[in-house]
Design an enzyme around this catalytic site. Structure first.
Site, PDB file in Angstrom:
ATOM      1  CE1 TYR A   1      20.655  13.274 -55.318  1.00  0.00           C
ATOM      2  CE2 TYR A   1      22.643  11.686 -54.964  1.00  0.00           C
ATOM      3  CZ  TYR A   1      22.006  12.804 -55.332  1.00  0.00           C
ATOM      4  OH  TYR A   1      22.654  13.968 -55.679  1.00  0.00           O
TER       5      TYR A   1
ATOM      6  CE  LYS B   1       8.814  23.560 -58.654  1.00  0.00           C
ATOM      7  NZ  LYS B   1       8.823  25.275 -58.925  1.00  0.00           N
TER       8      LYS B   1
ATOM      9  CG  ASP C   1      23.383  17.021 -55.181  1.00  0.00           C
ATOM     10  OD1 ASP C   1      24.468  17.072 -54.709  1.00  0.00           O
ATOM     11  OD2 ASP C   1      23.301  17.006 -56.407  1.00  0.00           O
TER      12      ASP C   1
ATOM     13  CG  ASP D   1      10.972  27.572 -57.663  1.00  0.00           C
ATOM     14  OD1 ASP D   1      10.374  27.396 -56.708  1.00  0.00           O
ATOM     15  OD2 ASP D   1      10.220  27.751 -58.798  1.00  0.00           O
TER      16      ASP D   1
HETATM   17  C1  IPM Z   1      27.473  15.310 -53.029  1.00  0.00           C
HETATM   18  C2  IPM Z   1      27.802  14.962 -54.318  1.00  0.00           C
HETATM   19  C3  IPM Z   1      27.525  13.553 -54.392  1.00  0.00           C
HETATM   20  C4  IPM Z   1      25.941  13.507 -54.373  1.00  0.00           C
HETATM   21  C5  IPM Z   1      27.996  12.745 -55.723  1.00  0.00           C
HETATM   22  C6  IPM Z   1      29.679  12.773 -55.729  1.00  0.00           C
HETATM   23  C7  IPM Z   1      27.379  11.460 -55.596  1.00  0.00           C
HETATM   24  O1  IPM Z   1      27.561  15.522 -55.375  1.00  0.00           O
HETATM   25  O2  IPM Z   1      28.023  15.009 -51.821  1.00  0.00           O
HETATM   26  O3  IPM Z   1      26.751  16.398 -52.754  1.00  0.00           O
HETATM   27  O4  IPM Z   1      25.406  13.676 -55.462  1.00  0.00           O
HETATM   28  O5  IPM Z   1      25.227  13.450 -53.315  1.00  0.00           O
HETATM   29 MN    MN Z   2      26.596  17.722 -54.570  1.00  0.00          MN
END
Ligand code: IPM
Ligand code: MN
Length: 482
Positions: A132, A179, A236, A212
């Site tokens: 990210y 991982k 995520d 996984d």
């Molecule tokens: C989440 C969402 C966000 C992320 C997106 C909307 C940027 O999927 O809050 O999990 O990837 O973190």
């Molecule tokens: Mn998400």
């Protein structure tokens, strides 16, 4: 509930798509619960992108959250695969909300294949690092690269938060899912820090699991989990999976916690296809608002809101169409039912005692290392030449420098000398790994001279030094490297 005079200030971001509807629902429930809040309504998302603000977040929105330290927000549209960065992620980074808390608990009245098994765990997702960072480069017209950035301090604070959360909620186990078998430095750092920090919490069982396998375990035996801490991308993906176990994204709340600010939002997106139709399920946002009340220290109101929501689901008399289908009611009618149920408690839902979450200790400063040695350098070049042609050409070009071409690799697998695989897929992005010949390591000047020489053979686009810290290689080996 007794009225009080001191009011909480909270920034309210209606968001995109179904955002304004579900945010209005949460606001109405908090008003009915008589929580004294002064809302500062501010913009972010699509409307702000349209104004030409590239971040998708207005300066007055940032200023407001800085002042209040607390925000409740609707989902913001994220452009996919092109265009601006996600405003959701920008907000997380702006306020360094490093901890993303995503509770997953079976809900009364919501039938799933898992009903009755007592799913009740929390995903603690690192929220600002990892892939990210969003740092990507086209290495060549054919090859893209993203950087996965993990810091020791970033790992420490999120792992501590996971253990503090376990303590605050009286939970017994913290799993760490990584991982680390493949990504030994990045995911491996997360795992190592988890093992170190876990020693400060001897009363809590700490267990590592490969991520996984964790996905598999979540589907096979989700009741084994209590708290699971993960890096950003893994968290995520698995938090979406986890929400599906209890009825789907419509029910999944989240808290983004930082030292200075906290932002509460649903895990789901803006669902533009059902926006404005009064059919969205506001459960996730109302639950997120309940999490916010706990952060505000409004423990009783938080329980009241949570209970009213649970009673509404348990009764099943007024559910939105995503759950009730044809028999469903609108967002507003569902919200009215939640408000009517304030003061009632669900029959079949043992209440968890929540203590206030203790602020995590500040992370230790970056580690200092004693001895450093520059063992070599990786130079990524664009070339369509066959490795067995490129290799000798590079060797000739660097002759006389205090280093040698150790090998060439294609996406992490050795192609020269002695290719690992006979059938390596051709690529125009190759990595030349040079190793210092002297024991003292490479000097900066030698690296610069190396780049000039390599550049005469093929254009280079990316260079990575190969350091040794305290005698240990601080870089990954290639597949096929000895
Ligand atoms: C989440 C969402 C966000 C992320 C997106 C909307 C940027 O999927 O809050 O999990 O990837 O973190
Ligand atoms: Mn998400």
């Amino acid at each position: 509930m007794a009225k009080r005079t001191s009011k909480h200030r909270v920034t309210l971001i209606p968001g995109d798509g179904i955002g304004p509807e579900v945010v209005a629902a949460a606001r109405a429930v908090l008003r009915a619960a008589e929580v004294p809040i002064d809302w500062e309504e501010r913009l972010a998302g699509a409307a702000v992108f349209k104004k030409g603000v590239a971040s998708g977040v207005l300066p007055e929105t940032v200023a407001s959250i800085r002042r209040t330290g607390m925000a409740l927000k609707g989902p913001l549209e994220t452009p996919v695969g092109f265009g601006e960065k996600s405003a959701n992620v920008t907000l997380r980074k702006l306020f360094e909300t490093y901890g993303n808390i995503r509770p997953v608990r079976e809900l009364p009245g919501i039938r799933t294949p898992y009903s009755g098994r007592g799913i009740d765990f929390v995903v603690v997702r690192e929220n600002v690092e990892d892939l990210y960072a969003g740092i990507e480069h086209m290495q060549t017209p054919d090859v893209a690269q993203a950087l996965k950035i993990i810091s020791r301090g970033g790992c420490e604070r999120i792992v501590r938060l996971a253990f503090e959360l376990a303590r605050a909620e009286g939970r017994k186990t913290v799993h760490c899912a990584t991982k680390a078998n493949i990504l030994k430095l990045t995911e491996g750092l997360f795992k190592r820090v988890f093992e170190e920090v876990s020693r400060e919490y001897p009363e809590i069982r700490a267990e590592h699991m490969i991520v996984d396998n964790c996905a598999h375990q979540m589907v096979m035996r989700p009741e084994q989990f209590d708290v699971i801490v993960m890096t950003n991308m893994n968290g995520d993906i698995l938090s979406d999976l986890a929400s599906a176990l209890i009825g789907g994204l419509g029910f999944a709340p989240s808290a983004n916690l930082g030292d200075g600010a906290a932002i509460f939002e649903a895990v789901h997106g803006s669902a533009p296809q059902i926006a404005g139709k009064d059919i969205a399920n506001p459960t996730a946002l109302i639950s997120s608002a309940a999490l916010m009340l706990r952060r505000l220290g409004e423990m009783k109101a938080a329980d009241a809101v949570q209970d009213a929501l649970l009673v509404t689901l348990e009764d099943g008399r007024a559910l939105t169409p995503d759950i009730a289908g044809e028999a469903g009611v609108g967002t507003k009618a569902f919200t009215a039912e939640v408000i009517r149920n304030l003061g009632r408690a669900p029959k079949s839902y043992p209440r968890r005692e929540y203590k206030r979450l203790r602020a995590a200790q500040p992370a230790a400063p970056p580690l200092s290392v004693g001895a450093r040695r520059l063992a070599g350098v990786d130079v990524f070049v664009e070339s369509l030449a066959k490795p067995e042609t490129l290799g000798p050409r590079v060797e000739a070009a660097v002759a006389g420098l205090p280093l040698r071409l150790a090998q060439i690799s294609n996406r992490g697998a050795k192609v020269y000398p002695n290719a690992l695989a006979a059938e390596a897929h051709p690529s125009d992005c190759l990595r030349l790994r040079f190793k210092a010949s002297g024991r003292g390591g490479l000097a900066e000047a030698a690296v610069l001279e190396l780049l000039a020489r390599v550049g005469e053979v093929a254009p280079w686009m990316h260079v990575e030094k190969l350091p040794e810290f305290d005698g240990k290689p601080a870089y990954s080996k290639d597949q096929g490297e000895d």
